[in-house]
Design a protein around this motif. Structure first.
Motif, PDB file in Angstrom:
ATOM      1  N   TYR A 120       0.789  -1.301   0.077  1.00  2.62           N
ATOM      2  CA  TYR A 120       0.013  -0.044   0.166  1.00  2.62           C
ATOM      3  C   TYR A 120       1.043   1.289  -0.172  1.00  2.62           C
ATOM      4  CZ  TYR A 120      -3.816   3.056   0.992  1.00  2.62           C
ATOM      5  OH  TYR A 120      -4.806   4.028   1.126  1.00  2.62           O
TER       6      TYR A 120
ATOM      7  N   VAL B 214       0.891   5.229   0.185  1.00  2.00           N
ATOM      8  CA  VAL B 214       0.220   6.414   0.458  1.00  2.00           C
ATOM      9  C   VAL B 214       0.781   7.710  -0.383  1.00  2.00           C
ATOM     10  CG1 VAL B 214      -0.266   8.090   2.457  1.00  2.00           C
ATOM     11  CG2 VAL B 214       0.043   5.577   2.917  1.00  2.00           C
TER      12      VAL B 214
ATOM     13  N   ASP C 104      -4.146   7.251  -3.102  1.00  2.00           N
ATOM     14  CA  ASP C 104      -3.105   6.141  -2.798  1.00  2.00           C
ATOM     15  C   ASP C 104      -3.422   5.061  -3.813  1.00  2.00           C
ATOM     16  OD1 ASP C 104      -2.759   7.776  -0.543  1.00  2.00           O
ATOM     17  OD2 ASP C 104      -4.045   6.463   0.811  1.00  2.00           O
TER      18      ASP C 104
ATOM     19  N   ALA D 177       0.288   4.579   6.707  1.00  2.00           N
ATOM     20  CA  ALA D 177      -0.502   3.478   6.558  1.00  2.00           C
ATOM     21  C   ALA D 177      -0.043   2.411   7.082  1.00  2.00           C
ATOM     22  CB  ALA D 177      -1.084   3.155   5.025  1.00  2.00           C
TER      23      ALA D 177
ATOM     24  N   VAL E 268      -5.298   4.085   7.409  1.00  2.00           N
ATOM     25  CA  VAL E 268      -4.522   5.171   6.712  1.00  2.00           C
ATOM     26  C   VAL E 268      -4.788   6.492   7.290  1.00  2.00           C
ATOM     27  CG1 VAL E 268      -4.265   6.325   4.490  1.00  2.00           C
ATOM     28  CG2 VAL E 268      -5.329   3.930   4.439  1.00  2.00           C
TER      29      VAL E 268
ATOM     30  N   SER F 139      -9.305  10.376   8.747  1.00  2.00           N
ATOM     31  CA  SER F 139      -8.421   8.951   8.571  1.00  2.00           C
ATOM     32  C   SER F 139      -9.411   8.054   7.947  1.00  2.00           C
ATOM     33  CB  SER F 139      -7.795   8.577  10.019  1.00  2.00           C
ATOM     34  OG  SER F 139      -6.792   9.609  10.315  1.00  2.00           O
TER      35      SER F 139
END
Length: 552
Positions: free
Chosen positions: A186, A188, A221, A252, A267, A274
């Motif tokens: 992931y 960000v 993201d 994250a 996140v 958030s």
């Protein structure tokens, strides 16, 4: 100290300039010493120029504690940044080999590392399942995947891995989102900002400052799925990550928050709600931030969420979330109530007043004093120029804050009891945690914006402790147990730890689970819940050792 390898069958309100913090206390077993001098960790981080005139220049750059040579102790990697004058080429990253005894040597050139883009966050993980940890660096510009060759070096494989493209990325987290054994990623993203154009201006509490993030375009993201051989594809849309609008993202963490043995994604966004993506299985997610209670603080306000820490403050077996925030706001403790619901318990645990004067970044829960509960630390520093801070009565350089857990409260410690480092103001951003000297306690490496890297040695010597590293030797699987939950049980009760990527701020800590116990706690048993939900038990665990648990 080298780990002991077992076969699978055996198997943490005063003015922010108050140098001494609260009133002096008796000498505490929780004590750190700045051990940078003579350690060989000699580096000054670059992140823009001074005074900063762009938002781009104030976030800092990360640190990773990565055992790149697999000799049993963590080495130190710093991606480093650049300046607006040449944002695509800075002074370059640094890699320091751990020689033991808190001594390091610079092996950047020997490792073939030539990364010199404007780096921000860093995550470590074995993306190609070859047993050697790799590095992913987020950047202003093109991000970088640095593959560990296993022969003492790294090579960049960003394009071949499918991770190319330009943005301003900040945090990153590795985790197995689809339970297929390999590490997905992931990334960000923050906002659109062109360093070639004059910085847009704004005001903060009446003071003229550079703009951001409000007023700057948000960026989506990206969630990448790993094909098992270290090649990635963007699955953000199909996975449900785009069900919420783009955000000003800063960090994250991929972790199972609701105990259903499926990885979730928290996140932390800047100046807004958030997000929490609940894992549905099969790599699918639904966003439940507002419903779960983590989107806002108890006042219903979005916050400027920077750092993220995970711990079990109420000992109910569920991971709680602590986040750091901007000045005049509180840092926030969201306690996990189960079934995917969280409650803001910041005030109840005594964490509200101390954080208000600070602009806070890196943070972590660890049992620094070996008393069987996790303590808490966070690091601070302002983003606006020194002159602007001075004109408005704000401290530019700020002291760290260290709390000792005391039952259902956290008690702030003073420099007089816990070390002179707590009285020394810095413009800190990042911090990574690990057992750097192999003595069984958790040390800290701190990164300051446009300042030196510092090594804080934990002086705790004694007590019963256990350091656990995980190994999954199956082909096609992440070798280091990312996303696992570990439970240590003794006659004194149970303790839980999580091995997760993306914690602190822009940092990658050593992927270990650290436990400590009161004397005479007796024999211990360990349970590992691997990221795919499989449980594994190890009976008769001896304490005061570094233990490697291999998946059976």
């Amino acid at each position: 100290m080298k780990p002991i390898l077992l076969p699978s069958a055996l198997l943490l309100l005063t003015a922010c300039g108050g140098a001494d913090g609260p009133a002096p206390a008796a000498l505490s077993p929780l004590h750190f010493t700045d051990a940078t001098a003579g350690s060989g960790l000699v580096m000054t981080v670059t992140n823009g120029e001074d005074p900063p005139t762009y938002l781009l220049e104030v976030k800092g750059t990360g640190i990773a504690l990565i055992d790149y040579d697999q000799d049993g102790d963590p080495d130190v990697f710093v991606p480093n940044g650049a300046t607006v004058a040449d944002p695509d080429r800075g002074p370059g990253c640094r890699l320091f080999e751990n020689l033991g005894g808190l001594r390091f040597r610079d092996v950047t050139a020997a490792a073939g590392l030539e990364f010199n883009r404007w780096g921000y966050g860093v995550a470590q993980g074995d993306v190609d399942n070859d047993g050697w940890p790799d590095l992913f660096v987020t950047c202003y510009g093109e991000n970088a995947l640095l593959r560990n060759t296993g022969a003492g070096g790294f090579i960049e494989v960003t394009q071949a891995a499918g991770l190319g493209g330009r943005a301003w990325s900040t945090g990153a987290s590795f985790g197995d989102i689809d339970a297929d054994g390999d590490l997905d990623l992931y990334v960000v993203n923050y906002c659109e900002l062109d360093a070639r154009q004059p910085s847009p201006q704004s005001r903060f509490l009446g003071a003229p400052v550079f703009a951001g993030p409000m007023g700057l375009p948000k960026v989506d993201d990206i969630l990448y799925e790993n094909d098992g051989e270290g090649r990635f594809r963007d699955v953000s849309e199909a996975a449900g990550i785009r069900m919420r609008p783009a955000a000003w993202g800063l960090g994250a963490v991929i972790i199972d928050l609701d105990g259903d043995r499926i990885q979730d994604i928290y996140v932390g966004n800047d100046s807004m709600a958030s997000y929490l993506y609940r894992g549905l299985g099969g790599g699918k997610f639904e966003e439940i931030g507002i419903l779960s209670g983590v989107a806002f603080n108890e006042e219903g306000a979005g916050q400027a969420t920077m750092g993220i820490a995970v711990g079990d403050v109420d000992d109910n077996g569920r991971p709680d979330l602590f986040t750091t925030n901007f000045m005049y706001d509180t840092n926030t403790l969201h306690v996990n109530q189960g079934s995917g619901f969280f409650e803001d318990r910041t005030m109840a645990y005594g964490l509200h007043l101390d954080s208000r004067p600070f602009l806070s970044w890196a943070t972590g829960f660890f049992d620094f004093d070996h008393d069987a509960d996790e303590d808490l630390v966070f690091f601070n520093g302002h983003i606006y120029p020194r002159a602007t801070c001075a004109e408005n009565g704000w401290d530019h350089d700020q002291v760290p804050v260290l709390y000792e857990r005391d039952g259902a409260q956290f008690r702030r410690l003073a420099a007089a009891s816990a070390g002179a480092w707590l009285a020394e103001p810095h413009n800190d951003r990042t911090a990574a945690f690990g057992d750097l000297d192999g003595d069984g306690d958790v040390d800290i490496v701190v990164g300051e914006r446009n300042g030196p890297v510092r090594l804080l040695r934990n002086d705790r010597d004694g007590g019963d402790w256990l350091v656990v590293r995980l190994r999954d030797q199956r082909p096609g699987h992440d070798r280091f147990g990312t996303g696992a939950k570990l439970v240590l049980r003794t006659a004194a009760g149970a303790q839980r730890r999580w091995i997760a990527s993306g914690l602190s701020f822009l940092a990658a800590s050593e992927p270990i689970a650290h436990f400590a116990l009161p004397p005479g706690a007796g024999p211990a048993s360990l349970e590992v819940v691997w990221s795919d939900g499989r449980r594994q038990k190890v009976e008769g665990v001896a304490l005061r050792q570094a233990l490697v648990v291999t998946r059976n």
